[in-house]
Scaffold this active site. Structure first.
Site, PDB file in Angstrom:
ATOM      1  N   ASP A 114       0.849  -1.202   0.000  1.00  0.00           N
ATOM      2  CA  ASP A 114       0.000   0.000   0.000  1.00  0.00           C
ATOM      3  C   ASP A 114       0.874   1.238   0.000  1.00  0.00           C
ATOM      4  O   ASP A 114       1.739   1.402   0.854  1.00  0.00           O
ATOM      5  CB  ASP A 114      -0.883   0.022   1.246  1.00  0.00           C
ATOM      6  CG  ASP A 114      -1.705   1.299   1.309  1.00  0.00           C
ATOM      7  OD1 ASP A 114      -2.691   1.406   0.545  1.00  0.00           O
ATOM      8  OD2 ASP A 114      -1.345   2.215   2.084  1.00  0.00           O
ATOM      9  N   TYR A 161       3.329   9.820  -0.373  1.00  0.00           N
ATOM     10  CA  TYR A 161       4.390   9.229   0.456  1.00  0.00           C
ATOM     11  C   TYR A 161       5.758   9.473  -0.186  1.00  0.00           C
ATOM     12  O   TYR A 161       5.988   9.119  -1.338  1.00  0.00           O
ATOM     13  CB  TYR A 161       4.187   7.718   0.654  1.00  0.00           C
ATOM     14  CG  TYR A 161       2.920   7.328   1.396  1.00  0.00           C
ATOM     15  CD1 TYR A 161       2.148   8.264   2.070  1.00  0.00           C
ATOM     16  CD2 TYR A 161       2.496   6.011   1.427  1.00  0.00           C
ATOM     17  CE1 TYR A 161       0.995   7.907   2.739  1.00  0.00           C
ATOM     18  CE2 TYR A 161       1.335   5.629   2.101  1.00  0.00           C
ATOM     19  CZ  TYR A 161       0.587   6.600   2.741  1.00  0.00           C
ATOM     20  OH  TYR A 161      -0.555   6.232   3.404  1.00  0.00           O
TER      21      TYR A 161
HETATM   22  N1  LIG Z   1      -4.810   6.047   4.401  1.00  0.00           N
HETATM   23  C1  LIG Z   1      -4.144   6.797   5.258  1.00  0.00           C
HETATM   24  O1  LIG Z   1      -4.449   7.970   5.484  1.00  0.00           O
HETATM   25  C2  LIG Z   1      -2.995   6.180   6.004  1.00  0.00           C
HETATM   26  C3  LIG Z   1      -2.478   6.810   7.146  1.00  0.00           C
HETATM   27  C4  LIG Z   1      -1.439   6.175   7.817  1.00  0.00           C
HETATM   28  C5  LIG Z   1      -0.928   4.970   7.338  1.00  0.00           C
HETATM   29  N2  LIG Z   1      -1.440   4.405   6.203  1.00  0.00           N
HETATM   30  C6  LIG Z   1      -0.916   3.128   5.640  1.00  0.00           C
HETATM   31  O2  LIG Z   1      -0.773   2.163   6.673  1.00  0.00           O
HETATM   32  C7  LIG Z   1       0.568   1.724   6.738  1.00  0.00           C
HETATM   33  C8  LIG Z   1       0.951   1.332   8.137  1.00  0.00           C
HETATM   34  O3  LIG Z   1       0.707   2.373   9.046  1.00  0.00           O
HETATM   35  P1  LIG Z   1       1.863   3.202   9.770  1.00  0.00           P
HETATM   36  O4  LIG Z   1       3.058   3.186   8.924  1.00  0.00           O
HETATM   37  O5  LIG Z   1       1.258   4.494  10.167  1.00  0.00           O
HETATM   38  O6  LIG Z   1       2.110   2.449  11.133  1.00  0.00           O
HETATM   39  P2  LIG Z   1       2.231   0.936  11.640  1.00  0.00           P
HETATM   40  O7  LIG Z   1       2.334  -0.019  10.548  1.00  0.00           O
HETATM   41  O8  LIG Z   1       1.169   0.774  12.650  1.00  0.00           O
HETATM   42  O9  LIG Z   1       3.615   1.015  12.436  1.00  0.00           O
HETATM   43  C9  LIG Z   1       4.831   1.234  11.780  1.00  0.00           C
HETATM   44  C10 LIG Z   1       5.901   1.375  12.840  1.00  0.00           C
HETATM   45  O10 LIG Z   1       5.992   0.163  13.577  1.00  0.00           O
HETATM   46  C11 LIG Z   1       7.326  -0.344  13.512  1.00  0.00           C
HETATM   47  N3  LIG Z   1       7.213  -1.799  13.404  1.00  0.00           N
HETATM   48  C12 LIG Z   1       6.816  -2.524  12.339  1.00  0.00           C
HETATM   49  N4  LIG Z   1       6.816  -3.830  12.618  1.00  0.00           N
HETATM   50  C13 LIG Z   1       7.212  -3.952  13.900  1.00  0.00           C
HETATM   51  C14 LIG Z   1       7.420  -5.049  14.771  1.00  0.00           C
HETATM   52  N5  LIG Z   1       7.211  -6.300  14.361  1.00  0.00           N
HETATM   53  N6  LIG Z   1       7.839  -4.802  16.046  1.00  0.00           N
HETATM   54  C15 LIG Z   1       8.049  -3.537  16.460  1.00  0.00           C
HETATM   55  N7  LIG Z   1       7.877  -2.447  15.682  1.00  0.00           N
HETATM   56  C16 LIG Z   1       7.455  -2.648  14.408  1.00  0.00           C
HETATM   57  C17 LIG Z   1       7.946   0.295  12.302  1.00  0.00           C
HETATM   58  O11 LIG Z   1       9.332   0.468  12.465  1.00  0.00           O
HETATM   59  P3  LIG Z   1      10.401  -0.276  11.505  1.00  0.00           P
HETATM   60  O12 LIG Z   1      10.188   0.245  10.116  1.00  0.00           O
HETATM   61  O13 LIG Z   1      11.689   0.097  12.103  1.00  0.00           O
HETATM   62  O14 LIG Z   1      10.100  -1.740  11.617  1.00  0.00           O
HETATM   63  C18 LIG Z   1       7.263   1.647  12.273  1.00  0.00           C
HETATM   64  O15 LIG Z   1       7.908   2.547  13.155  1.00  0.00           O
HETATM   65  C19 LIG Z   1       1.334   2.914   6.173  1.00  0.00           C
HETATM   66  O16 LIG Z   1       2.665   2.585   5.849  1.00  0.00           O
HETATM   67  C20 LIG Z   1       0.462   3.312   5.013  1.00  0.00           C
HETATM   68  O17 LIG Z   1       0.635   2.424   3.928  1.00  0.00           O
HETATM   69  C21 LIG Z   1      -2.475   4.987   5.547  1.00  0.00           C
END
Ligand SMILES: NC(=O)c1ccc[n+]([C@@H]2O[C@H](COP(=O)([O-])OP(=O)(O)OC[C@H]3O[C@@H](n4cnc5c(N)ncnc54)[C@H](OP(=O)(O)O)[C@@H]3O)[C@@H](O)[C@H]2O)c1
Length: 379
Positions: free
Chosen positions: A59, A64
């Site tokens: 995604d 981004y």
């Molecule tokens: N539609 C929207 O408006 C919207 C808004 C926000 C997000 N999104 C989408 O959702 C995706 C995910 O959300 P997000 O990036 O906000 O947050 P998330 O996936 O909830 O969390 C990402 C964070 O968690 C860490 N992490 C990942 N796996 C881990 C694990 N197994 N243990 C410990 N820490 C871990 C990552 O660090 P490391 O990289 O160091 O592992 C990063 O700091 C986004 O990348 C995007 O594609 C969409």
């Protein structure tokens, strides 16, 4: 798309297509809101490790890394494009008919592909009729440039409107859903279940917060029981919900492996109930005047610090706080803003606003400075 051992697949709306219940979020892969070209090899390595373990759903969004996230994905799928399901999004300022078509062309180029599997409206734009935006997306489907249509950050009212216009052609909604923010459970999620739409849970790991310190023990105990980790328990809990798939982001190969293997064990019904109960009731209401609007915006994004600035909308946010205020005034529930108890004694505030400044000002415009706003309180 091939299938991987240990991965669960769920239907994408009524499209007849299956997607992995765990995908890879790419906000931060290639930069957050500006380009980061310093670490492409690591990002590509992490994504490809995820693909090999079954997380073949990625995604991204045009915003981004200011487009660079799409470029990194484009490189990561070289030679395997047809086995990867690519979801992208266009920004609200590109919601006009022309805007959608041009944004899609730019995304296709950056992704080095001739089709996007799932194209999503990133945020609603109340200034442009939804019919016009969706009409352009349907045209992209007819031209073979997009396979399926989704929306993101839509309220229940907006989702119903989109569904009334598109019917089963609307396959998914992507909103925030994690243990801290469960607000969709009483709004858009039941609608998805009733109408066989896929709910793509963003920030499934609560942006790495995983769990509040006071509640972590419950997750750790369950993780230990399954010889797993807290992140795996959280992802399992989400995927156990009907119609929900999750897109954790990681650029750390160890985390990618941990996330991809999250479904190697399954939570029992009793464990799911335990987590449901431990993480309920997070949402509260707090008088807006108890909340200090701090200067630095999340991800270094600019934001307004006063009501008059918000009304003026000099930074040109689309939608503006005043636009959003109209929806709020009609009684539409808002996504709660994030606050934390303040450590400062200045000004007599009880909380600092961490996230949701446009919503905060929209709420103040709609309901006045003596109202109480829905919040989630960070520990
Ligand atoms: N539609 C929207 O408006 C919207 C808004 C926000 C997000 N999104 C989408 O959702 C995706 C995910 O959300 P997000 O990036 O906000 O947050 P998330 O996936 O909830 O969390 C990402 C964070 O968690 C860490 N992490 C990942 N796996 C881990 C694990 N197994 N243990 C410990 N820490 C871990 C990552 O660090 P490391 O990289 O160091 O592992 C990063 O700091 C986004 O990348 C995007 O594609 C969409």
């Amino acid at each position: 798309m091939g299938v991987a051992l240990g991965m669960i697949y769920k239907p994408l709306g009524k499209s007849g297509c299956l997607v992995p219940a765990l995908g890879q979020g790419c906000m931060g892969i290639g930069g957050f809101f500006s380009q980061d070209i310093s670490d492409d090899d690591r990002y590509i390595g992490a994504l490809q490790r995820g693909y090999a373990l079954g997380m073949t759903f990625v995604d991204t969004a045009e915003v981004y890394g200011d487009g660079h996230s799409e470029e990194v994905i484009g490189k990561s799928v070289k030679g395997i494009r047809d086995s990867i399901f690519i979801a992208s999004k266009f920004s609200p300022e590109n919601s006009s008919s022309r805007g959608v078509i041009d944004a899609a062309e730019r995304s296709l180029q950056r992704l080095r592909t001739d089709y996007i599997d799932l194209y999503q409206i990133h945020w609603p734009n109340p200034l442009i009729p939804l019919e016009e935006t969706l009409g352009a997306m349907v045209k992209l489907v007819q031209e073979g440039k997009v396979r399926f249509i989704g929306v993101s950050n839509f309220s229940l009212k907006e989702l119903k409107e989109a569904h009334a216009l598109l019917g089963d052609k609307l396959v998914s909604i992507q909103n925030e859903y994690n243990l801290f923010d469960r607000s969709i459970e009483s709004t858009v999620l039941p609608f998805c279940v009733e109408n066989d739409m896929t709910m793509i849970a963003y920030s499934p790991l609560d942006q790495g917060n995983l769990s509040s310190p006071s509640k972590k023990a419950c997750l750790e105990e369950i993780a230990q029981h399954h010889d797993g980790t807290v992140a795996q328990v959280v992802l399992n809990w989400l995927v156990a919900k009907r119609n929900v798939v999750a897109i954790p982001k990681s650029s750390n190969i160890h985390h990618v492996e941990e996330n991809a293997k999250a479904l190697a064990f399954r939570l029992s019904d009793a464990e799911i109930r335990l987590i449901d109960d431990a993480f309920s009731g997070n949402q509260k209401r707090i008088p807006v005047k108890e909340i200090r609007v701090v200067q630095d915006g999340q991800g270094n994004r600019k934001a307004y610090c006063t009501l008059s600035e918000a009304i003026e909308n000099k930074l040109g946010f689309v939608p503006s706080p005043a636009d959003l205020a109209e929806d709020i005034a009609s009684g539409e529930p808002i996504k709660p803003v994030r606050v934390r108890k303040t450590t400062s004694t200045e000004g007599g505030y009880a909380y600092d606003l961490l996230e949701g400044r446009i919503r905060y000002w929209a709420w103040v415009i709609a309901n006045g400075e003596t109202s109480a706003i829905p919040v989630l309180i960070r520990e």
